[in-house]
Scaffold this motif. Structure first.
Motif, mmCIF file in Angstrom:
data_model
loop_
_atom_site.group_PDB
_atom_site.id
_atom_site.type_symbol
_atom_site.label_atom_id
_atom_site.label_comp_id
_atom_site.label_asym_id
_atom_site.label_seq_id
_atom_site.Cartn_x
_atom_site.Cartn_y
_atom_site.Cartn_z
ATOM 1 N N TRP B 200 0.831 -1.207 0.000
ATOM 2 C CA TRP B 200 0.000 0.000 0.000
ATOM 3 C C TRP B 200 0.866 1.258 0.000
ATOM 4 O O TRP B 200 0.440 2.301 0.479
ATOM 5 C CB TRP B 200 -0.892 0.017 1.242
ATOM 6 N N MET B 205 -0.105 1.614 -3.964
ATOM 7 C CA MET B 205 -1.458 1.700 -3.418
ATOM 8 C C MET B 205 -2.483 1.781 -4.559
ATOM 9 O O MET B 205 -3.494 1.085 -4.581
ATOM 10 C CB MET B 205 -1.538 2.947 -2.523
ATOM 11 N N TYR B 209 -5.198 -1.030 -5.523
ATOM 12 C CA TYR B 209 -6.631 -0.715 -5.514
ATOM 13 C C TYR B 209 -7.253 -1.021 -6.873
ATOM 14 O O TYR B 209 -8.248 -1.748 -6.961
ATOM 15 C CB TYR B 209 -6.827 0.768 -5.146
ATOM 16 N N TRP B 241 -10.074 -5.160 2.943
ATOM 17 C CA TRP B 241 -8.756 -4.764 3.452
ATOM 18 C C TRP B 241 -8.843 -4.337 4.920
ATOM 19 O O TRP B 241 -8.039 -4.750 5.744
ATOM 20 C CB TRP B 241 -8.188 -3.601 2.617
ATOM 21 N N THR B 391 -3.495 7.525 -1.271
ATOM 22 C CA THR B 391 -2.612 6.944 -0.254
ATOM 23 C C THR B 391 -3.004 7.448 1.129
ATOM 24 O O THR B 391 -3.151 6.661 2.071
ATOM 25 C CB THR B 391 -1.140 7.314 -0.553
ATOM 26 N N HIS B 395 -4.723 4.908 3.768
ATOM 27 C CA HIS B 395 -3.914 4.682 4.982
ATOM 28 C C HIS B 395 -4.726 5.022 6.231
ATOM 29 O O HIS B 395 -4.698 4.281 7.213
ATOM 30 C CB HIS B 395 -2.646 5.549 4.952
#
Lengths: 298, 424
Positions: B200, B205, B209, B241, B391, B395
């Motif tokens: 990620w 990332m 995705y 996730w 991101t 995150h």
């Protein structure tokens, strides 16, 4: 009519000729880029897609305060500074006092403390990334297997609560040595006569520290303090190497965001605006600090 | 006497001048290749140069090694018409868009004929290098997003067939049940082996995705032609996730370290990796290639996945552009070069023929099939900003600071002002 002294005029010309190379070099490599960057900070300029910078006044600076990522970066930089600066000053001063007191093994301590100065911060960043690693790091290993404190194990860089503090720790490791050198030079400059007179007067160690040493270190405080503030506000290297601003935006700082805007988003106007904002911030805080430490008159 | 000496001197001088002129007939052409320094250490560039020199006597090579992420300075130099290189090896074709926007690149269209004709390349890769119908870069170092599994761990968990191969999960629910079986926890509840580790880290990332989105619904675009951040599959993916992280089934080592996931795999700390296929070779070198298997992301075997590639570009101000194109095609896309990349690093080039020669190997067979159905991310003006936003938001979600619904809503809100219109 006053007659001009031709020798004075010649001296003036000669002295300018001596400094001219330096002035030209400074102008070409410092002043011109600085002014050019300042102009771009007031322009709309994506250097890939724009033909040339177009003046847009204060728009970039206003946009900054509407950008949530900038606000986070600003907040993070201030947090870094607020935590880093007092710790840096305190640790550097305490260790400088210790090293100045001629304790046994002083040479080894001095080498150990000054060693981080010669290690590039980028390299230190890689080293600490491994030290702080959640699964393979020596820090968690020590906590769990040597100190038997498994509850203190953390994902130091991956946790939003600890990531910034871990970066501050690296900054302290790297920069404290330099602060110590500056404080030590200040300590060495204090005349031993003062201490001897004080000893005769029956002054104890604490009184020595608070009434002789610290007041005489005001110049060093100012120097170390301003240097520390600048290092804190322009924090960049260890952030790029260790977290790149993550997780999320928890370690995003101003210079990193300036770099991203300039060289990742190619938005030079915004990038320059952030850089000048950061520089202004460093100057303002330094001036305030200098003002606070201003020597009393009379 | 002095006249004789003068005549001698003049004749001597003329001979010397002639000699100097003769040397200029044996003209040498220099090809200057620029790339980030690691590229020259990793790939057989010296050998490629020697082979090219054997076919084209008189050509010399100069390697110009740049630091990491030095694309922007290159662009600035080129746009001021400075000669930097004949071949530039750049991180991704999305950067080619930026170069082309300034009119700094030469098209390869004139040399893409015969065995290099456009239909001989993996379309997903070549599309990423195509702008306005013209090919401005040649894919190199290409990778497809996939799952890479440890067969031995899967066997322990009863997830393999009679031949010991991992049975691909059909959907995210089944994959989740796989993770539950593959994850190992100690008596304190601490995970000692994660079922899955996902990369990620910033650009990855976005690949992770969209590879999930492509695999689950067959397109990375919504019904309006925009990148999909609103479908039920997008929500299901983020939910998968977040739930996996919360329950200790998915490692978060990549949140600040892009090497985290591969290290998880090499150390046996994770059973499945969600990243690019090339890691299979790197990890296999540590744990044993016989234990590794490429497993499609659920749905990818039919819907495809996301791929990405580095790009070989010819700057407009190259001094030997035709020779540079020849070098790129003849050596940097030769079978030997491709197989060196595949065997040592798992990376792909774009010519189908290079990979077809390895289709007997189960790993390359699956990779080829995925690559053939892969799509690239669109080239957009504000791609880097989108990466940054995604991101940060994802995150935050993985750190349990927001729900998947809120994450998608935040991304949609923040990318609204961006220019994400695909440049075809």
């Amino acid at each position: 009519m006053v007659k001009r002294d031709p020798r004075k005029r010649n001296n003036f010309i000669v002295s300018w000729l001596f400094v001219l190379p330096a002035v030209l070099l400074m102008g070409a490599f410092l002043l011109y880029p600085l002014l050019s960057a300042l102009r771009i900070s007031f322009s709309e300029y994506n250097f890939v897609y724009s033909e040339k910078p177009v003046f847009n006044g204060l728009t970039n600076y206003i946009k900054l305060f509407q950008d949530p990522h900038f606000l986070v970066a600003f907040k993070n930089t201030i947090y870094y500074t607020l935590v880093f600066f007092p710790l840096f000053m305190l640790i550097a001063l305490c260790l400088a006092l210790l090293l100045n007191s001629k304790v046994k093994g002083n040479g080894i301590f001095q080498t150990a403390i000054l060693l981080p100065i010669v290690v590039p911060l980028s390299l230190a960043g890689i080293m600490f990334t491994w030290i702080f690693s959640q699964d393979f790091g020596i820090l968690n290993h020590l906590l769990a297997n040597v100190l038997h404190l498994p509850n203190l194990q953390r994902f130091w860089l991956g946790d939003t609560q600890t990531a910034m503090n871990s970066l501050i720790a690296v900054g302290l490791w790297k920069y404290t040595g330099f602060g110590i050198i500056l404080f030590l030079s200040g300590l060495k400059a204090i005349s031993s006569d003062i201490y001897e007179v004080a000893k005769v007067d029956g002054v104890n160690s604490w009184q020595n520290l608070f009434y002789i040493t610290l007041p005489n270190l005001k110049g060093s405080f100012s120097l170390v303090g301003i240097w520390g503030i600048i290092q804190a506000i322009k924090v960049y290297d260890q952030v790029v190497v260790m977290t790149n601003g993550g997780p999320g935006t928890s370690t995003l700082v101003l210079y990193l965001y300036a770099w991203k805007n300039a060289f990742s988003f190619f938005n030079m106007g915004i990038g320059e605006a952030i850089a000048f904002f950061t520089a202004a911030l460093a100057i303002i805080i330094s001036v305030v600090f200098k003002f606070v430490l201003k020597p009393e008159k009379g | 006497m002095s006249r004789k000496i003068s005549v001698f001197l003049i004749i001597g001088l003329l001979l010397v001048m002639l000699g100097v002129n003769m040397t200029s007939f044996a003209k040498t052409e220099t090809l200057k290749v620029t790339a980030e320094a690691w590229y020259f250490n990793k790939y057989p560039m010296e050998e490629a140069a020697q082979r090219f020199q054997a076919d084209h006597p008189g050509v010399t090579f100069e390697w110009s090694k740049a630091g990491d992420f030095e694309v922007a300075p290159l662009m600035l130099a080129w746009s001021r018409n400075r000669y930097i290189a004949d071949v530039a090896i750049v991180a991704s074709p999305s950067e080619a868009v930026a170069f082309q926007a300034k009119g700094l690149l030469l098209s390869f269209d004139d040399v893409l004929v015969g065995k290099y004709a456009k239909d001989k390349w993996l379309q997903g890769f070549l599309d990423q290098c195509t702008i306005d119908g013209k090919v401005y870069a040649i894919p190199s170092d290409a990778e497809v997003m996939t799952l890479i599994g440890r067969k031995d761990f899967a066997k322990e968990a009863g997830l393999t067939d009679a031949n010991g191969n991992i049975i691909p999960a059909k959907d995210l629910n089944e994959l989740y049940s796989y993770l539950q079986k593959l994850t190992v926890k100690d008596s304190t509840g601490k995970t000692t082996r994660y079922g899955l580790t996902v990369n990620w880290c910033s650009e990855y990332m976005v690949y992770a995705y969209f590879s999930g989105i492509q695999a689950l619904r067959g397109s990375i675009y919504d019904k309006n032609g925009n990148l999909d951040f609103s479908s039920k599959e997008a929500l299901a993916l983020l939910d998968f996730w977040q739930k996996g992280v919360k329950e200790g089934l998915i490692s978060t080592s990549s949140l600040v370290d892009h090497s985290g996931p591969r290290n998880d795999m090499k150390s046996g700390l994770a059973a499945i990796l969600w990243e690019d296929h090339a890691r299979v070779i790197e990890i296999g070198k540590v744990v044993g290639q016989d234990k590794m298997q490429i497993v499609p992301i659920p749905g990818a075997d039919t819907n495809g996945t996301v791929s990405y590639t580095m790009s070989l570009m010819i700057p407009k101000n190259a001094q030997n552009p035709q020779l540079a194109k020849q070098f790129v095609l003849e050596q940097m896309n030769a079978d030997w070069f491709a197989h060196d990349l595949m065997d040592k690093w798992g990376k792909l080039l774009g010519l189908k023929a290079n990979i077809e020669a390895r289709r007997d190997d189960p790993i390359w067979k699956t990779v080829y099939s995925l690559a053939d159905k892969s799509v690239g991310l669109p080239k957009t003006v504000d791609h880097a900003k989108m990466v940054d936003i995604m991101t940060a938001e994802i995150h935050n979600m993985l750190k349990m600071q927001q729900t998947p619904e809120k994450t998608l809503a935040n991304i949609q809100k923040q990318i609204k002002p961006l220019n994400l219109k695909p440049i075809k």
